[in-house]
Design an enzyme around this catalytic site. Structure first.
Site, PDB file in Angstrom:
ATOM      1  N   ALA A 192       6.035 -12.700   1.709  1.00  0.00           N
ATOM      2  CA  ALA A 192       7.335 -12.123   1.715  1.00  0.00           C
ATOM      3  C   ALA A 192       7.626 -11.711   3.214  1.00  0.00           C
ATOM      4  O   ALA A 192       6.852 -11.020   3.562  1.00  0.00           O
ATOM      5  CB  ALA A 192       7.570 -11.109   0.659  1.00  0.00           C
ATOM      6  N   SER A 225       3.199  -9.117   0.816  1.00  0.00           N
ATOM      7  CA  SER A 225       4.120  -8.447   1.804  1.00  0.00           C
ATOM      8  C   SER A 225       3.500  -8.972   3.282  1.00  0.00           C
ATOM      9  O   SER A 225       2.395  -9.172   3.308  1.00  0.00           O
ATOM     10  CB  SER A 225       4.170  -7.191   1.952  1.00  0.00           C
ATOM     11  OG  SER A 225       3.197  -6.356   2.568  1.00  0.00           O
ATOM     12  N   ASP A 226       4.350  -9.387   4.139  1.00  0.00           N
ATOM     13  CA  ASP A 226       4.014  -9.513   5.656  1.00  0.00           C
ATOM     14  C   ASP A 226       3.451  -8.048   5.732  1.00  0.00           C
ATOM     15  O   ASP A 226       3.898  -6.924   5.226  1.00  0.00           O
ATOM     16  CB  ASP A 226       5.162  -9.964   6.480  1.00  0.00           C
ATOM     17  CG  ASP A 226       4.584 -10.594   7.715  1.00  0.00           C
ATOM     18  OD1 ASP A 226       3.429 -10.366   8.179  1.00  0.00           O
ATOM     19  OD2 ASP A 226       5.324 -11.339   8.412  1.00  0.00           O
ATOM     20  N   TRP A 227       2.769  -7.855   6.859  1.00  0.00           N
ATOM     21  CA  TRP A 227       2.031  -6.531   7.266  1.00  0.00           C
ATOM     22  C   TRP A 227       3.206  -5.492   7.549  1.00  0.00           C
ATOM     23  O   TRP A 227       4.032  -5.647   8.460  1.00  0.00           O
ATOM     24  CB  TRP A 227       1.016  -6.760   8.317  1.00  0.00           C
ATOM     25  CG  TRP A 227      -0.273  -7.156   7.714  1.00  0.00           C
ATOM     26  CD1 TRP A 227      -1.532  -6.576   8.264  1.00  0.00           C
ATOM     27  CD2 TRP A 227      -0.653  -8.116   6.656  1.00  0.00           C
ATOM     28  NE1 TRP A 227      -2.616  -7.089   7.530  1.00  0.00           N
ATOM     29  CE2 TRP A 227      -2.318  -8.016   6.619  1.00  0.00           C
ATOM     30  CE3 TRP A 227      -0.111  -8.833   5.605  1.00  0.00           C
ATOM     31  CZ2 TRP A 227      -2.934  -8.719   5.506  1.00  0.00           C
ATOM     32  CZ3 TRP A 227      -0.791  -9.636   4.902  1.00  0.00           C
ATOM     33  CH2 TRP A 227      -2.113  -9.570   4.798  1.00  0.00           C
ATOM     34  N   ALA A 229       5.695  -4.813   5.806  1.00  0.00           N
ATOM     35  CA  ALA A 229       7.216  -5.082   5.837  1.00  0.00           C
ATOM     36  C   ALA A 229       7.668  -4.310   4.546  1.00  0.00           C
ATOM     37  O   ALA A 229       9.003  -4.230   4.399  1.00  0.00           O
ATOM     38  CB  ALA A 229       7.242  -6.519   5.586  1.00  0.00           C
TER      39      ALA A 229
END
Length: 822
Positions: A192, A225-227, A229
């Protein structure tokens, strides 16, 4: 997802505390294990163009693959599958379970800073290459991750912008590659993105995560999740996110526990997330009680690098021969006695883009060495002009560790109070947070110290550059030359790819040896966790007019000039977009002056995204080579000599002027990023407006000619929802064996101006000997005839007559026919 009996039994062994703990990472790259289940930590790594591991390790360099846009340029899903499988094997050998790749976003604008990490501007080409990539990686026992879901197509304000985009455009263009990865390839994870779409953050977007991805597409895997995010607790937990990265801190943990106990998040949602993690663990072999072997931390992994010959073949297959009007290429071995290799990217070739995609690559022959061997010629090397945004580090071994004498620098980490917790040689002059430094580097008050001895090769004014986010102090032979505090860049990743730099001039004499010392106290905000990046450079100040004159003189004295231009280090990266498509510095002038001195000038464009080429008609040949990975030198030599044919076709359009691009500066306004162009991205926009690109989507020349003789479709009409098989006959009408990419474009005859005039519907590559006639079998998928109907929330097929165009590119169409859909 529907839980099986084994998962139910495993979940029953866990308390709520244990379940919630599994849903946030243990650190930047690892998930928590759980002894009660025999679950070891799952380990992740960045990796679209090579697997880095959890840190850079000079003892164990990585295979550096052609960047994803180069893989898209191959138009060859079988080759991509082969390459991705080899990458998966290397990933496994490093003790990595999950590769954070591929990036399947669409190249919406040629100014995209991260466009090189995508496959194409077209959804069909992107999907076919992405599916092959995912299948290859996962057949090696590694979980692949389709990212960044979705509409994460700009780097400017990427963490906060809200993409305003219609459902039709989402479905037909931007979601299509993700759907292919999920439905066809069975991708293990979907990442995401940072941004929002239509008002909802992608880490908390129930419509796109829960309803579409998990329910409609029946995705059984993990949404990660993207880091950093994830910013919410309840909305993200109920909206479809499964895993928060990195850890151990974040918005879940105790807050999620309280939300479950307070009835704001159903425990059934927690069970579903854990079941998905267990499903992933089974896929990658982490749910068997096997201990974590630690290879990714403490010792070099067994050598399982991608075969260099495969990388060489893949790079050559990605090179696009844009023009060759006098058929100067290929150069016959022995026909060139003296070759002038010129250009800033001949001195400093860019093999990979910036950001999380970077790896510490295996060393391979450089351009001059590879060309000299292949051509059996004298190769001269000239820089021509300066393009580096940052002070370059010397490449001649003139920097060395003052303690060990080894090439490189000495690196120390001191904690507040001055205690040294790390003191060791380091092989390069750029160090990042993932280089294996102790965790203390992130603590407030910590300091990183870089020391090196430098021997000047010439008597001249030199520039010393020190880069990083925070306080920088620069010393020469123990004397403080300057101190400055640099500001945090717009995006944390910019601190990795292009950290702010302090430059100080010094006068040095040839043979003089000095000790340089840089002290860097990081600003904790630079990487949201402390230290991000530190660089040291030193170079004589250069007279650009003298560099240009030297290049022109070398070109005039040579039989052939090979001029390598393109992006400088840090010009294309995650974290920020480009400002212009023009080549930086005086590169355009360099091309014109070299071409005037030698008409047999071949220009090699070394960039991830297209650049403007106002000089293209003035040179003998132009080759687009992208960021080709470690095999750059060998592959370029193979292509120039004809040992291999440049097999690439453009996966993106190249405009004559920036104003011609259908989408250029994709900048948010008041936090919103409007996708007002709708479906008319790339060649679709050019075709609808009738404007002429400089080089069209799908364009690429080889070293032979092909004649398109005929194509056949089934007689009569086809039913809605039915695939359309086609047979195209082509003949190699040239004098040598070669490869052709046959492309089929579909055109609806209702001519809705909001829709593309025609779209890529099928493609296939074929090879043939001189004079050989080849039948190419292609399939136009049923979905190509469909449109998404927002009013009914589904796909709709419009009966009627459709035109089929077959050819070499979106503008070079050789055969035309019709098919009736009923």
């Amino acid at each position: 997802m529907v839980m099986n009996g084994d998962d139910s039994g495993l979940l029953a062994r866990l308390t709520l505390d244990q379940k919630v703990r599994l849903l946030t990472g243990a650190d930047s790259w690892r998930l928590h294990g759980e002894a009660a289940l025999g679950l070891r930590p799952i380990v992740m790594s960045d990796g679209p163009a090579g697997v880095r591991g959890t840190r850079f390790d000079s003892r164990n360099p990585s295979s550096s693959l052609p960047c994803p846009i180069a893989l898209g340029a191959t138009w060859d899903d079988r080759l991509v599958h082969e390459l991705a499988y080899a990458l998966g094997q290397e990933t496994r050998a490093r003790g990595i379970d999950v590769l954070l790749a591929p990036t399947v976003n669409i190249v919406r604008t040629p100014l995209s800073g991260r466009g090189f990490e995508c496959f194409s501007e077209d959804p069909l080409l992107t999907t076919r290459i992405a599916v092959a990539y995912v299948r290859g990686v996962q057949e090696a026992g590694v979980g692949a991750t389709a990212k960044h879901y979705v509409a994460n197509d700009s780097e400017t304000e990427r963490r906060t912008y809200d993409a305003r985009i219609s459902e039709t455009v989402l479905r037909e263009l931007y979601l299509s590659p993700f759907e292919g990865c999920v439905v066809e390839a069975g991708v293990a994870l979907v990442m995401a993105a940072y941004n929002s779409v239509n008002g909802a953050a992608m880490t908390a977007n129930p419509i796109l995560l829960r309803d579409l991805l998990k329910a409609e597409w029946a995705f059984p895997g993990v949404v990660v999740s993207d880091w950093s995010a994830t910013k919410t607790t309840v909305p993200s937990a109920t909206g479809g996110l499964d895993l928060v990265m990195p850890g151990p801190h974040g918005p879940w943990g105790d807050q999620l526990m309280a939300a479950v106990r307070g009835g704001r998040v159903p425990e059934a949602d927690i069970d579903d997330k854990v079941a998905r993690l267990l499903h992933l663990a089974r896929r990658v072999g982490a749910l068997n009680g096997a201990p974590d072997d630690g290879r990714h931390d403490d010792a070099p992994a067994p050598r399982a690098l991608v075969d260099p010959e495969l990388l060489r073949r893949a790079a050559a297959r990605s090179f696009v021969l844009l023009s060759n009007p006098r058929t100067l290429l290929p150069l016959r071995r022995g026909s060139v006695q003296r070759l002038a290799l010129i250009g800033p990217n001949a001195i400093d070739p860019q093999t990979q883009g910036g950001g999380s995609v970077r790896v510490l690559p295996v060393s391979r022959p450089g351009l001059a060495e590879a060309l000299g061997v292949a051509m059996d010629a004298l190769v001269t090397l000239s820089q021509g002009c300066v393009t580096n945004a940052m002070t370059a580090a010397p490449a001649d071994g003139s920097l060395h560790d003052p303690v060990s004498g080894e090439a490189g620098v000495r690196l120390e980490v001191r904690v507040a109070g001055g205690a040294v917790v790390h003191d060791a040689p380091f092989p390069t002059t750029a160090v990042t947070w993932w280089d294996g430094l102790p965790d203390a580097v992130h603590l407030p008050g910590s300091e990183v110290v870089m020391r090196a001895r430098y021997r000047a090769g010439t008597s001249a004014s030199h520039v010393i550059g020190a880069a990083g986010v925070g306080v920088l102090r620069l010393y020469l032979d123990g004397v403080l030359l300057g101190e400055a505090t640099t500001l945090t860049p717009r995006d944390a990743v910019e601190a990795l790819s292009k950290p702010p730099e302090v430059r100080i001039p010094v006068q040095l004499q040839a043979g003089q040896e000095v000790e340089i010392r840089v002290e860097h106290r990081p600003n904790a905000r630079g990487n949201q966790a402390g230290f991000a990046n530190m660089r040291l450079g030193i170079t004589p100040q250069m007279d650009e007019e003298a560099l240009l004159q030297e290049a022109v003189k070398a070109a005039a004295a040579a039989d052939v000039a090979v001029l390598v231009v393109g992006s400088a280090d840090g010009a294309e990266s995650e974290g920020y977009d480009k400002d212009t498509m023009a080549l930086s510095g005086r590169q355009d002038e360099l091309v014109r002056r070299v071409a005037a001195a030698n008409p047999d000038t071949v220009v090699v464009v070394n960039s991830g995204m297209p650049v403007l080429m106002p000089w293209a008609a003035d040179v003998a040949a132009v080759i687009q080579v992208w960021f080709p990975g470690q095999a750059f030198g060998e592959a370029l030599a193979d292509v120039l000599t004809g040992e291999m044919e440049p097999g690439g076709r453009l996966p993106v359009s190249v405009p004559r002027a920036e104003a011609d691009s259908p989408v250029l500066a994709a900048l948010p306004v008041a936090g919103e990023l409007s996708y007002a162009e709708g479906l008319l991205v790339g060649y679709r926009g050019y075709d609808r407006t009738g404007s002429e690109p400089h080089f069209s989507f799908g364009h690429g020349l080889g070293y032979t000619d092909w004649t398109y003789e005929s194509f056949a479709a089934p007689e009569g009409s086809i039913m809605a929802g039915q695939d359309l098989p086609l047979t195209v006959t082509v003949r190699n009408s040239g004098e040598r064996a070669g490869r052709e990419v046959v492309q089929v474009y579909l055109q609806a005859l209702d001519d809705d101006p909001s829709r593309p005039l025609r779209v890529l519907a099928a493609f296939a590559s074929v090879s043939g000997a001189p004079g050989e006639r080849v039948e190419v079998r292609l399939t136009v998928p049923a979905r190509s005839f469909a449109r998404f109907d927002e009013s009914h929330g589904g796909w709709a097929w419009q009966p009627g007559t459709y035109a089929l165009h077959v050819g070499r590119s979106s503008r070079d169409l050789r055969l035309t026919g019709e098919v009736v859909l009923r």
